[in-house]
Design an enzyme around this catalytic site. Structure first.
Site, PDB file in Angstrom:
ATOM      1  CB  SER A  66      -3.594  25.496 -40.541  1.00 37.02           C
ATOM      2  OG  SER A  66      -4.792  24.743 -40.668  1.00 37.02           O
TER       3      SER A  66
ATOM      4  CB  CYS B  55      -8.109  34.114 -54.286  1.00 37.06           C
ATOM      5  SG  CYS B  55      -6.522  34.953 -54.517  1.00 37.06           S
TER       6      CYS B  55
ATOM      7  CB  CYS C 111       4.322  28.628 -56.863  1.00 38.98           C
ATOM      8  SG  CYS C 111       4.067  30.282 -57.508  1.00 38.98           S
TER       9      CYS C 111
ATOM     10  CG  ASN D 178       4.007  33.391 -54.980  1.00 41.85           C
ATOM     11  OD1 ASN D 178       4.151  33.941 -53.904  1.00 41.85           O
ATOM     12  ND2 ASN D 178       2.948  32.636 -55.237  1.00 41.85           N
ATOM     13  N   GLY D 179       2.097  34.059 -57.855  1.00 40.07           N
ATOM     14  CA  GLY D 179       0.974  34.962 -58.008  1.00 40.07           C
ATOM     15  C   GLY D 179       0.122  34.553 -59.183  1.00 40.07           C
TER      16      GLY D 179
ATOM     17  CB  CYS E  24      -5.380  41.649 -50.997  1.00 39.55           C
ATOM     18  SG  CYS E  24      -6.522  40.816 -52.133  1.00 39.55           S
TER      19      CYS E  24
ATOM     20  CE1 TYR F 212      -3.871  25.720 -44.143  1.00 38.52           C
ATOM     21  CE2 TYR F 212      -3.856  26.500 -46.406  1.00 38.52           C
ATOM     22  CZ  TYR F 212      -3.815  25.458 -45.497  1.00 38.52           C
ATOM     23  OH  TYR F 212      -3.708  24.172 -45.941  1.00 38.52           O
TER      24      TYR F 212
ATOM     25  N   GLY G  37       3.648  24.693 -52.247  1.00 35.75           N
ATOM     26  CA  GLY G  37       3.392  23.979 -53.490  1.00 35.75           C
ATOM     27  C   GLY G  37       4.021  22.606 -53.476  1.00 35.75           C
TER      28      GLY G  37
ATOM     29  CB  CYS H 172     -10.869  35.278 -50.270  1.00 34.28           C
ATOM     30  SG  CYS H 172      -9.801  35.615 -48.857  1.00 34.28           S
TER      31      CYS H 172
ATOM     32  CB  CYS I 178      -2.346  37.897 -49.700  1.00 33.45           C
ATOM     33  SG  CYS I 178      -3.376  36.464 -49.338  1.00 33.45           S
TER      34      CYS I 178
ATOM     35  CG  ASP J 167     -10.064  24.135 -39.590  1.00 32.16           C
ATOM     36  OD1 ASP J 167      -8.844  24.295 -39.749  1.00 32.16           O
ATOM     37  OD2 ASP J 167     -10.751  23.370 -40.301  1.00 32.16           O
ATOM     38  CG  ASP J 168      -7.109  27.023 -41.859  1.00 32.62           C
ATOM     39  OD1 ASP J 168      -7.512  27.350 -42.983  1.00 32.62           O
ATOM     40  OD2 ASP J 168      -6.811  25.849 -41.568  1.00 32.62           O
TER      41      ASP J 168
END
Length: 489
Positions: free
Chosen positions: A306, A405, A19, A124-125, A462, A265, A45, A465, A259, A368-369
């Site tokens: 992206s 994640c 979000c 958000n999170g 962070c 991205y 979002g 992932c 993050c 690509d990302d």
């Protein structure tokens, strides 16, 4: 936290942000500013959005809708129901909570009426101990109205014995684990908070003489003509009222872990993160990729949109020409059609089309990302070969995504992540491409402004992932059987 299947069958192979949040205070017609800000944050979002405002005569008012901001918060009829000079808004792509006919209850902002007045919050999170908190709160008599983890914050505030809303929010957020950037409001105040590690972004902007804005990204400040002031620091709370910004640090100090995928991205390329242009970081990722994984080819092509900045950087560093070998249909929306099986089989072709005249006979480097499940990568490769490409070489602007994640990103379970189940060579064979290379984690750190690369003992970002090293233990998921990284991995 229950992972939800994507609604759009043509966009199911990307990680999704949960979000975006936005708030203003000290401006006439706050709701109009918020709608513009949310429109700029729509990429964070697309499932639903909401706005809450306060007006001394009308009190607190809210509107929550499914779909795009442009379809719900542009009509005069709706906006007239949201008067006031202070308000907050939220755009949502769920990672926790339900979908369907009753899911409007999960759309933020959430509102609570306390003894000292009402307050609304948007988050958000992701709260990694939400299940444990929810069980405790229900046992003590709380009645939850939604399935969102964010509602825990309202209930924790309600049980605090502090005498004002900001202090109650401090109490509540000290109980919360995970990642959170929160915007909140009372009748007169706008409040912003980031978790102690600053995993998710939040920035402060100045609007006119006495107005202020809080936003997930700087691009939303630009759209309302606000001046970027600074980022809210990890672990900081700001309380804004009457043109004054007060700053507090209610949490124990710890190392920040922003993050890193925001750079890769999630954020818009015209935003600024940590004092760095997102676009420039992504372009530099392409430069690092060209240094780490060179290949002899005729054309560098991005997977739009992206992959575009990284492809530009790769082309510049390698000296191989850049070209738009794939064209994106900008009008492919989430509600385009009810997909029949025949349309589903068309897959990615509804969003992307190959520039055949440019591709034919050439050796293509496709940038690509990320690679998540690999399904879209396979389809794009097939499109290029069908268009007459001589070779297809994938270069990926992030390391292999091997771990889910739990901090606000919609990630498949680990057994659905291609890189968690295959080596790079096996992935290359699976995708049936001529070569496949990912940027290294050190290369990604260098592109993001850390010249020495990643410090394994004290990483700046962070990167769970990619590395499997979670800065906050996902206690709820461990209780459900998730296995953390072992020493052997």
């Amino acid at each position: 936290m229950r992972q939800m299947p994507p609604e759009n069958p043509f966009d199911d192979d990307k990680l999704k942000e949960e979000c975006g949040v936005f708030g203003v205070v000290g401006v006439a017609d706050a709701a109009n500013f918020i709608a513009l800000g949310l429109h700029a944050l729509q990429h964070r979002g697309q499932e639903a959005g909401g706005i809450v405002t306060y007006d001394p005569e009308a009190g607190f008012n809210s509107a929550r809708r499914f779909g795009y901001v442009r379809d719900n918060f542009t009509s005069q009829k709706v906006m007239e129901t949201l008067p006031g000079e202070v308000g907050i808004g939220h755009v949502r792509y769920s990672t926790a909570g339900s979908k369907g006919a009753t899911a409007i209850r999960d759309v933020q902002p959430f509102f609570g009426e306390f003894s000292m007045g009402g307050a609304a919050i948007a988050h958000n999170g992701n709260i990694t101990n939400a299940e444990a908190l929810k069980r405790e709160l229900i046992d003590r008599g709380s009645i939850f109205q939604s399935s969102s983890d964010s509602e825990c914050i309202i209930h924790l505030m309600a049980r605090s014995l502090q005498r004002n809303i900001p202090e109650r929010m401090k109490d509540a957020l000290r109980r919360v684990e995970g990642a959170f950037s929160v915007v909140a409001m009372t009748r007169t105040k706008l409040i912003g908070v980031r978790d102690p590690r600053g995993v998710r972004p939040l920035v402060l902007g100045k609007v006119g003489e006495k107005g202020y804005a809080l936003s997930s990204e700087t691009c939303a400040l630009d759209i309302i003509g606000a001046e970027f002031v600074r980022e809210i620091e990890p672990g900081e709370m700001v309380v804004i009222s009457n043109g004054v910004v007060e700053s507090f640090h209610p949490f124990e100090r710890t190392a920040s872990r922003f993050c890193i995928f925001e750079h890769v991205y999630f954020s818009r390329p015209d935003s600024i993160l940590g004092g760095r242009s997102v676009y420039e970081t992504r372009r530099q990722i392409g430069v690092e990729l060209a240094r780490e994984a060179p290949v002899d080819a005729d054309l560098v092509c991005p997977v739009p949109d992206s992959g575009t900045p990284a492809a530009i950087g790769f082309s510049h560093e390698s000296g191989i020409p850049y070209g738009m070998g794939i064209i994106r249909n900008q009008y492919m929306g989430r509600t385009f059609i009810e997909p029949s099986e025949q349309i589903r089989n068309m897959g990615v072709r509804l969003k992307l089309n190959v520039n055949r005249a440019l591709i034919r006979g050439k050796r293509i480097i496709l940038v690509d990302d990320s690679v998540v499940r690999g399904t879209t990568s396979q389809k794009i490769k097939d499109m290029l070969l069908d268009a007459g490409a001589a070779e297809v070489h994938f270069r990926i602007a992030s390391p292999p995504t091997m771990w889910p994640c739990f901090y606000g990103v919609d990630t498949p379970d680990r057994d659905k992540l291609l890189a968690a189940n295959m080596t790079v060579d096996e992935m290359c064979a699976h995708l049936d491409v001529d070569s496949l290379q990912f940027i290294t984690l050190d290369g990604l750190y260098r592109a993001a402004g850390v010249p020495e690369g990643r410090d394994a003992n004290a990483p700046k970002y962070c990167d769970a992932c990619f590395s499997g090293e979670y800065p906050v233990v996902p206690s709820d998921m461990i209780a459900k059987g998730f296995e953390m990284k072992t020493a052997a991995e």
